[in-house]
Every structure is written in C-alpha cells, then in structure tokens.
Design a protein around this motif. Sequence first.
Motif, PDB file in Angstrom:
ATOM      1  N   PHE A  43     -14.967 -83.235   0.937  1.00  0.00           N
ATOM      2  CA  PHE A  43     -16.318 -82.687   0.931  1.00  0.00           C
ATOM      3  C   PHE A  43     -16.519 -81.539  -0.031  1.00  0.00           C
ATOM      4  O   PHE A  43     -17.650 -81.102  -0.245  1.00  0.00           O
ATOM      5  N   THR A  44     -15.419 -81.006  -0.600  1.00  0.00           N
ATOM      6  CA  THR A  44     -15.605 -79.928  -1.564  1.00  0.00           C
ATOM      7  C   THR A  44     -15.069 -80.301  -2.944  1.00  0.00           C
ATOM      8  O   THR A  44     -15.418 -79.649  -3.922  1.00  0.00           O
ATOM      9  N   GLY A  45     -14.221 -81.320  -3.024  1.00  0.00           N
ATOM     10  CA  GLY A  45     -13.709 -81.748  -4.318  1.00  0.00           C
ATOM     11  C   GLY A  45     -12.600 -80.885  -4.847  1.00  0.00           C
ATOM     12  O   GLY A  45     -12.206 -81.021  -6.000  1.00  0.00           O
ATOM     13  N   THR A  46     -12.061 -79.980  -4.029  1.00  0.00           N
ATOM     14  CA  THR A  46     -10.977 -79.135  -4.503  1.00  0.00           C
ATOM     15  C   THR A  46     -10.077 -78.767  -3.334  1.00  0.00           C
ATOM     16  O   THR A  46     -10.509 -78.802  -2.188  1.00  0.00           O
ATOM     17  N   VAL A  47      -8.822 -78.433  -3.647  1.00  0.00           N
ATOM     18  CA  VAL A  47      -7.918 -78.010  -2.580  1.00  0.00           C
ATOM     19  C   VAL A  47      -7.683 -76.508  -2.584  1.00  0.00           C
ATOM     20  O   VAL A  47      -7.140 -75.977  -1.628  1.00  0.00           O
ATOM     21  N   SER A  48      -8.049 -75.816  -3.664  1.00  0.00           N
ATOM     22  CA  SER A  48      -7.736 -74.385  -3.710  1.00  0.00           C
ATOM     23  C   SER A  48      -8.707 -73.613  -2.816  1.00  0.00           C
ATOM     24  O   SER A  48      -9.883 -73.962  -2.706  1.00  0.00           O
ATOM     25  N   PHE A  49      -8.176 -72.563  -2.165  1.00  0.00           N
ATOM     26  CA  PHE A  49      -9.006 -71.798  -1.227  1.00  0.00           C
ATOM     27  C   PHE A  49     -10.222 -71.215  -1.933  1.00  0.00           C
ATOM     28  O   PHE A  49     -11.333 -71.229  -1.402  1.00  0.00           O
ATOM     29  N   ALA A  50     -10.000 -70.710  -3.165  1.00  0.00           N
ATOM     30  CA  ALA A  50     -11.112 -70.106  -3.890  1.00  0.00           C
ATOM     31  C   ALA A  50     -12.176 -71.168  -4.199  1.00  0.00           C
ATOM     32  O   ALA A  50     -13.379 -70.917  -4.056  1.00  0.00           O
ATOM     33  N   GLY A  51     -11.706 -72.366  -4.592  1.00  0.00           N
ATOM     34  CA  GLY A  51     -12.641 -73.440  -4.894  1.00  0.00           C
ATOM     35  C   GLY A  51     -13.399 -73.889  -3.662  1.00  0.00           C
ATOM     36  O   GLY A  51     -14.611 -74.132  -3.707  1.00  0.00           O
ATOM     37  N   VAL A  52     -12.689 -73.989  -2.527  1.00  0.00           N
ATOM     38  CA  VAL A  52     -13.343 -74.378  -1.276  1.00  0.00           C
ATOM     39  C   VAL A  52     -14.390 -73.340  -0.904  1.00  0.00           C
ATOM     40  O   VAL A  52     -15.513 -73.667  -0.501  1.00  0.00           O
ATOM     41  N   ALA A  53     -14.027 -72.038  -1.081  1.00  0.00           N
ATOM     42  CA  ALA A  53     -14.969 -70.979  -0.738  1.00  0.00           C
ATOM     43  C   ALA A  53     -16.232 -71.089  -1.584  1.00  0.00           C
ATOM     44  O   ALA A  53     -17.349 -70.889  -1.092  1.00  0.00           O
ATOM     45  N   ALA A  54     -16.047 -71.432  -2.873  1.00  0.00           N
ATOM     46  CA  ALA A  54     -17.212 -71.546  -3.752  1.00  0.00           C
ATOM     47  C   ALA A  54     -18.068 -72.748  -3.374  1.00  0.00           C
ATOM     48  O   ALA A  54     -19.300 -72.698  -3.462  1.00  0.00           O
ATOM     49  N   ALA A  55     -17.422 -73.846  -2.946  1.00  0.00           N
ATOM     50  CA  ALA A  55     -18.165 -75.061  -2.630  1.00  0.00           C
ATOM     51  C   ALA A  55     -18.759 -75.017  -1.227  1.00  0.00           C
ATOM     52  O   ALA A  55     -19.754 -75.685  -0.956  1.00  0.00           O
ATOM     53  N   ALA A  56     -18.142 -74.242  -0.342  1.00  0.00           N
ATOM     54  CA  ALA A  56     -18.563 -74.270   1.068  1.00  0.00           C
ATOM     55  C   ALA A  56     -19.518 -73.136   1.398  1.00  0.00           C
ATOM     56  O   ALA A  56     -19.257 -72.310   2.249  1.00  0.00           O
ATOM     57  N   LYS A  57     -20.627 -73.120   0.682  1.00  0.00           N
ATOM     58  CA  LYS A  57     -21.616 -72.082   0.995  1.00  0.00           C
ATOM     59  C   LYS A  57     -22.359 -72.436   2.284  1.00  0.00           C
ATOM     60  O   LYS A  57     -22.718 -71.584   3.076  1.00  0.00           O
ATOM     61  N   THR A  58     -22.596 -73.724   2.453  1.00  0.00           N
ATOM     62  CA  THR A  58     -23.237 -74.159   3.687  1.00  0.00           C
ATOM     63  C   THR A  58     -22.266 -75.099   4.402  1.00  0.00           C
ATOM     64  O   THR A  58     -21.525 -75.820   3.767  1.00  0.00           O
ATOM     65  N   GLY A  59     -22.281 -75.028   5.709  1.00  0.00           N
ATOM     66  CA  GLY A  59     -21.353 -75.864   6.459  1.00  0.00           C
ATOM     67  C   GLY A  59     -21.922 -77.246   6.697  1.00  0.00           C
ATOM     68  O   GLY A  59     -22.644 -77.481   7.651  1.00  0.00           O
ATOM     69  N   SER A  60     -21.595 -78.184   5.813  1.00  0.00           N
ATOM     70  CA  SER A  60     -22.015 -79.546   6.084  1.00  0.00           C
ATOM     71  C   SER A  60     -21.161 -80.108   7.217  1.00  0.00           C
ATOM     72  O   SER A  60     -20.075 -79.597   7.496  1.00  0.00           O
ATOM     73  N   VAL A  61     -21.662 -81.147   7.873  1.00  0.00           N
ATOM     74  CA  VAL A  61     -20.987 -81.676   9.062  1.00  0.00           C
ATOM     75  C   VAL A  61     -19.555 -82.075   8.737  1.00  0.00           C
ATOM     76  O   VAL A  61     -18.614 -81.733   9.452  1.00  0.00           O
ATOM     77  N   GLY A  62     -19.384 -82.767   7.612  1.00  0.00           N
ATOM     78  CA  GLY A  62     -18.051 -83.247   7.259  1.00  0.00           C
ATOM     79  C   GLY A  62     -17.084 -82.105   7.035  1.00  0.00           C
ATOM     80  O   GLY A  62     -15.940 -82.146   7.481  1.00  0.00           O
ATOM     81  N   LEU A  63     -17.542 -81.056   6.372  1.00  0.00           N
ATOM     82  CA  LEU A  63     -16.678 -79.917   6.090  1.00  0.00           C
ATOM     83  C   LEU A  63     -16.265 -79.231   7.383  1.00  0.00           C
ATOM     84  O   LEU A  63     -15.095 -78.893   7.579  1.00  0.00           O
ATOM     85  N   VAL A  64     -17.232 -79.046   8.284  1.00  0.00           N
ATOM     86  CA  VAL A  64     -16.915 -78.399   9.556  1.00  0.00           C
ATOM     87  C   VAL A  64     -15.931 -79.257  10.345  1.00  0.00           C
ATOM     88  O   VAL A  64     -15.014 -78.750  10.985  1.00  0.00           O
ATOM     89  N   PHE A  65     -16.093 -80.566  10.262  1.00  0.00           N
ATOM     90  CA  PHE A  65     -15.172 -81.508  10.893  1.00  0.00           C
ATOM     91  C   PHE A  65     -13.755 -81.261  10.383  1.00  0.00           C
ATOM     92  O   PHE A  65     -12.800 -81.128  11.154  1.00  0.00           O
TER      93      PHE A  65
END
Lengths: 478, 212
Positions: free
Chosen positions: A184-206
Amino acid sequence: MSFESAGYPLQPVLPELVLAFGAMVLLMVGAYRGQGTTKLVTALSLCLLVLTGVLEWMLPAGKLTTFGGSFIVDDFARFLKILALIGSAATLVLSAEFLSDPSRRIFEYSILVLLSTLGMMVLISAGDLIMLYLGLELMSLALYVVAASNRDNAKSVEAGLKYFVLGALSSGMLLYGASLIYGFTGTVSFAGVAAAAKTGSVGLVFGLVFLLAGLCFKVSAVPFHMWTPDVYEGAPTPVTAFFASAPKVAALAVFTRAALTAFPGIVSQWQQIIVFVAIASMVLGSFAAIGQKNIKRLMAYSSIGHMGFALVGLAAGTVEGAQGVLVYIAIYVAMTLGSFAIILAMKRDGQALEQISDFAGLSRTNPLLAFFFAMLLFSLAGIPPLAGFFAKFYVFVAAIKAGLFTLAVIGVLASVVGAFYYLTIIKVMYFDEPLEKLDPMRLELRTVLAVAGIFNIFFFAYPGPLVSVASSAAKSLF
Amino acid sequence: MILPALFFYLFAGVCVASAVMVIVSRNPVHSVLFLILAFVNASGLFVLMGAEFLGMVLIFVYVGAVATLFLFVIMMLDVDFTELRSGFLEYLPIGLVIGGIFLFELLLTVGFWVINPGVAKSITAAIPTNVSNTEALGLVLYTRYIHYFQLAGMVLLVAMIGAIVLTLRHKANVKRQDINVQNARTPELAMTVRKVASGQGLQDADAAEWVR
C-alpha cells in the motif's frame, strides 16, 4: 573502498561486523578445539561483547546511516544497543555455572548468545522492514535453540519447541503485515512509509495491525503472551534471564522506532492498539501472577506486566513518552538481571530451587540476600524511592501529558495489584519459618547482584545521566 | 495465440487434478508424488506468466527440498495414516462450509478488488525493462542488497549451529572414521604372513586376530 564510494559506508556497522566476525572465529575455535574450550569461548565472548560496546560508544556522534538508509545509528540506537549488550554480557556471566556442568558443556551456547545479540543490534538499527525482519529472525532463531539447549530435559525441549512454533506463527503475521504495508505504500523503508502514509487507508492499517501483532509477540504483550510462562519456566534459568533482558530491549526498541518513525502520520490509528495492549498486559500481568507458585512463572507474568507499563510511554507517542520507554527498559533490565542472579543463587545441596515457598525465612538464613531481593521486589512493584518507581513515574507523566488519563489511572491501579504478589514473596522471606541454609552464592552472581542492586537502590540520588541520555535518544527519533 | 492458452489449461488442469489426488490417494507416498506433480505444473504456470525465476525457485525449493523432505518423513516415521483419516466423514461438513466461505471470499476479492492505481508511481526501485527477471535480481542482490544477503547468511548459520547443538550426540560405542589412523596404517600393521599347514587351517586365536 568501493563500498564507501557507492554510498555504503561501513563505519556505522563496524560494531556489528566485529561482533559477527568474532562470533564466527570463536565458533571455529570451539569446533576445532572441542567441548573442552567452553570456558575459554565464554570468556572470549564476554570480551567480544565488551569490545562491541566500546566500538559502538566510539562511533561519531549524530545520525549515521548506511546501506541506503536501511541501517540507522542515532542516539536512540546507541543507547539501546549498549543496553542490549549489557544484558547479553550479564547473561553470559550468569550462565557460567550452567555451562560448567560437565553433562552439558556446550560452547555453542555463547556463540548463539553472540549471534542473537547481533540480531538485536541489527533490529535496533533497522531502518526498513526487510532489515527489521532479518534482525528479528536472527535474534529469535538463536533464542529458540538456547531455550532447548538443556536437551535432556523434557521441559526445556518443550519450551524450545513451543517458542519456535509460536514464534514462526508471529513471524508469519509480521511478514504478512509488512507485505501489506509494502503493497500500500510501495516502499519498505520507514522514512518512505512515513512519507506515503499520511492518511491511514484501510489496507495500510490492516498491515500495521499485523506488524504490531508480530512485534507484540516478541515483547510478550497481551494478547500474544501465551508462550511466556511456559517458556520462562521450561528454559534453563540463565536462559530465562537472557529472555527477560536483552531481547526485550531490542523488541521494544524496534516497536518504538517502527511506530514513531514509520507511522507518525497515523498516530491516532496505532495509538488505540497500543493503549489496548498496554492495558491488557498490565492487568493480566498483575492478576495472573497472584496464583503462581513457581518463581520463574511469576517472573514471566511480571515481565508481561512490565512490558505493558513500558508500552504506556509509547502510547503517548510524544518525545516524553519515548524517553519514558527508554528509562523504563533500562531500569527493567537492571531489576530483572538482579532478580535472576538471586533466583540462580537459590540452590540447596546443588539442587536448584524454583518454588516461592523455598524462599521461606531467607531473612534469617541469608539476611543480605533477602535484603537485596526485597529491595528488587519493592522496585519491581514501583515503590519509591527505588528505581522502579522512577521508571513508572516517567511513563505515567508522559501518558497524562498526552491526555491518556484512563490509561494512566488503570496503570496505577494495576501496579497496586501487582505490588500484592511482590509483597507476598517478601512476606515469605521475612515472616515464614526458615528452611535449611542455601549453598554459598557464586562470585559472578554476587557481582551481578551487587551492581544491579546498588543501581536500583541509589538511582534516586543520581538519576541525571540516565534520564538525560534517554532524553537525547528519544529526541533523535523525532 | 492458441498455444499459450492450450498450455495454460494443460498445466492448470494437471495441477488441480494432482492436488485433488494428493488428498484422496490412499498411499501417502503417492500423495507426496502427486504434490510434486502439482508443484511442477504450478512452476509451468509461472513460466507462462513470464516469471521464470519464480518457476525455477519453486522447483528448486519445493520439489528439491520440501517434497523430498516430506518423502523422507513419510518413509521413515511410522505414521498410521488410516487412523488419521478415520474422522474424515465426521469433519466433512464443517470442512465443506469453511471451504465454501473461502471460495466465496476469493470470488468476491477477484471480482471487486481494484489495486490502488497510485501504487505504481510510488515504487522506489524502478522496474528494469530490458533484462530478464533473474538478471534483474542478480544485478541488485549482491550489490545494493548485499547487507540483506549477508544477514540471511547469518540466519542460516544460526540454523546450522542450532541443528547440530540440538541433535548431535557423541555416543561411546560408535565406530567412527579416523582418517589419521587410516593413513598411519602400514603394511606391517595391517598384514601378517602365516604359514598354514596343509589340511589344518588357521587356529582360532589367529582367526580372531584376522577379524580384528
């Protein structure tokens, strides 16, 4: 160096490289020289852990990253790595007697502790999900083996097997969560996830829920705590001491880092999970320990409860909360190692004693030991002015400042209930009829107990250094 | 293009049929052999999709290691499979219900789920176009991802040490090969020349020495 020019400086991983290389050299020493070298290998392992700690200490200040950001050395990592190294080194010291028994002289024990510590250091420094998983597996796989290292004892083998099967299950959940987060974010790095996860989509929260479930297993937080009492009871006592100290540091470290650096945009999503886990752990740890007869099982429930208290700080999601977690885990390691030094010293005619009733009248047969244990138990219960009180104080203050009043109130109530079973042991030691005298305590146990006990009792007089180091470590995460 | 479709139905059909046979065949060794057949056909499906590396790994790992291990376990352990199978009819209804739910959910997912179109944009590593899958993996595995590779190596080292610690036992009465002793053997040590009187053979004491 070609690695340097490719943007992969090796300096930040120097302590890990030394540890890995040293462990492999020691493995060769043991493999070619036979089981007679157990003592030598253990002593050299201890030196290696100290050397690694010194190298870690001497790394240049500030935030260093390498391997494209997947390995981070900041103040947070330095603090927790040195703590984990102290935990592992103390465990090796506590294991001296276990390893000197000719029936199970296994030099591999210290090698496995070293490799597990390597996994912990990788885990603490992990800057992406793959590093996190590899560090976690390296740490856990070695732990499964040392849990079963007393292989002629059915309980030890059961502990190892149980830990392995449930650990594999939790790894599966963690991997599933990690793959969802990647998806759901297209990246594995924490910094990249933080940049992509501004809003909690259902899949990401899952994915986040599964990731946290896997991590909860490693810190033995409710509802993923079921393995803890059996494994703590079944594993050889020095191994139990190891389980209760260093791996908890590493798991809590990655828990904190993953939550705070990979998902800062969706705090409200994971906060409720952590609050639930913290409350459940504190309450279960307090109530379930009351009925225990075996001191190792009791320590297992105690550690479940303490992980709950530490997670209270994380639930706050602030700098103060992270600082609380760090202070808590440091004091928890000291208290646990001291307590296990005493549990290991509980021997009569060479027979290890594990029942709480065996402590009866310790104050008359061995007053100094009883005094130290009483102090450690008071500290575990969180009674001022001992170190354990300050640990709880910092996390609860952080929770209140973050507006989590319910959590803080439930935490204080749970610690009152928890005090009951710690006080029960003190009552057994001081007011029950004395039994026969214990065997004399070994020198290395006395050393660990003295260091842990004095830290515990006199922490209130000089808390500055630990608190300020924890504060700068916590700030490096934000 | 009728040929790929033909191969797809061939692989898929054999795969499903052999998967069914894994469950229904009476002999567990046959079950494992059908499992291997299912794996091989699944890897054929991967190759059809252009994922030749996955297909290869499936054969290496599942057929080469996992299925062979299954075969060893089944042949070496005395597991009573008729007893394991005895509750089959009892558990059939609940099994069918769970299977039905799974099938329903699967159809629901395949029917309605849409992958977020934004994901393709946020992929960190660009997907190389002019190289094969295997080559693309090889280009990064030992360079960009060397640390993961090395760490995985450490994990395997721990697994190896663990297996030895937990299973190796030095038993007293086991004869082991000692290469130094073997090499140090000379003809004088190993051979004796005896004169055997005709019609009498060796004495018992000599024979005992001979056997040694």
